[in-house]
Design a protein around this motif. Sequence first.
Motif, PDB file in Angstrom:
ATOM      1  N   VAL A   1       0.842  -1.204   0.000  1.00  0.00           N
ATOM      2  CA  VAL A   1       0.000   0.000   0.000  1.00  0.00           C
ATOM      3  C   VAL A   1       0.875   1.252   0.000  1.00  0.00           C
ATOM      4  O   VAL A   1       1.776   1.404   0.826  1.00  0.00           O
ATOM      5  N   VAL A   2       0.594   2.165  -0.936  1.00  0.00           N
ATOM      6  CA  VAL A   2       1.278   3.465  -0.964  1.00  0.00           C
ATOM      7  C   VAL A   2       0.561   4.435  -0.032  1.00  0.00           C
ATOM      8  O   VAL A   2       1.182   5.094   0.789  1.00  0.00           O
ATOM      9  N   PHE A   3      -0.773   4.528  -0.163  1.00  0.00           N
ATOM     10  CA  PHE A   3      -1.538   5.347   0.773  1.00  0.00           C
ATOM     11  C   PHE A   3      -2.991   4.909   0.807  1.00  0.00           C
ATOM     12  O   PHE A   3      -3.486   4.244  -0.116  1.00  0.00           O
ATOM     13  N   PHE A   4      -3.664   5.272   1.897  1.00  0.00           N
ATOM     14  CA  PHE A   4      -5.103   5.094   2.066  1.00  0.00           C
ATOM     15  C   PHE A   4      -5.744   6.478   2.013  1.00  0.00           C
ATOM     16  O   PHE A   4      -5.186   7.446   2.551  1.00  0.00           O
ATOM     17  N   GLN A   5      -6.928   6.555   1.402  1.00  0.00           N
ATOM     18  CA  GLN A   5      -7.626   7.834   1.340  1.00  0.00           C
ATOM     19  C   GLN A   5      -9.121   7.635   1.530  1.00  0.00           C
ATOM     20  O   GLN A   5      -9.721   6.741   0.908  1.00  0.00           O
ATOM     21  N   SER A   6      -9.718   8.450   2.385  1.00  0.00           N
ATOM     22  CA  SER A   6     -11.136   8.340   2.672  1.00  0.00           C
ATOM     23  C   SER A   6     -11.968   8.654   1.435  1.00  0.00           C
ATOM     24  O   SER A   6     -11.680   9.590   0.690  1.00  0.00           O
TER      25      SER A   6
END
Length: 259
Positions: free
Chosen positions: A173-178
């Motif tokens: 995972v590079v990033f999580f975003q809502s």
Amino acid sequence: MSMWSSTSASEAAPRALIVEDEPAMHDELRELLAALWPALTIVGHAADGCDALRQIAQHAPDIVFLDIQIPDPNGLDIARTLRDRCHVVFVTAFDAHAIDAFDNGAVDYILKPIDPARIALTVRRLKQRMASKPLDLTDVLENLAPRQATASYLRWITASVGNAIRLITIDEVVFFQSDQKYTRVVLADSEVLIKKTLKELMSELDPDQFWQTHRSTVVNAMEIASIEPNMAGQLTLKLKSRRESLPAAESFVRRFRQM
């Protein structure tokens, strides 16, 4: 005034609300309850925490079958608001820590996948408990909190992609975003949506590896290349594996500068 009363339990058919975000699981539980306890009235079904709280206020059920892992807020948060206002049966995937805490608190639970024999036992216990005031869940939930804190961090994520179930290791995972009731899971070459809120994920992620850089974004620290101002003078994150830039909150930038 408590939503539980002796008249609702002894003089009228008991009323239950099912809080479960998996349609197949809800249908199976409802069918088993109808077969095992015909007098039980199912007053509603909620698939997320906000709807659950609304329906609890609307219907004042005697019993809530409460899935722990539901979105926004989760089942444990809802249980904290209920205290002793109704009987609660937790629905959970196998978790030895949780089950131990529930057993010690004399709170009933149902494991996924559902075992009809376990439902039958739960129904027998509930029938006996309907003559008594519901248990105050405060102490049980406080005992559960430190047990959850010792649990290992999330190691992988599953996501539905068409008819397939994709398994993603957390390091990919590079990033999580809502994304409203969902969360974008962004990888180097693709992305998926999962039905879990960013708030829920943050409680399961290793804080040394995943940093909240903005109110709607959590980034894998190993993927941060730099922090730079954009054309408008706002600070943004540059990533190693993705071309887009991400907004960086001032509170995060101050932390980054102190390293």
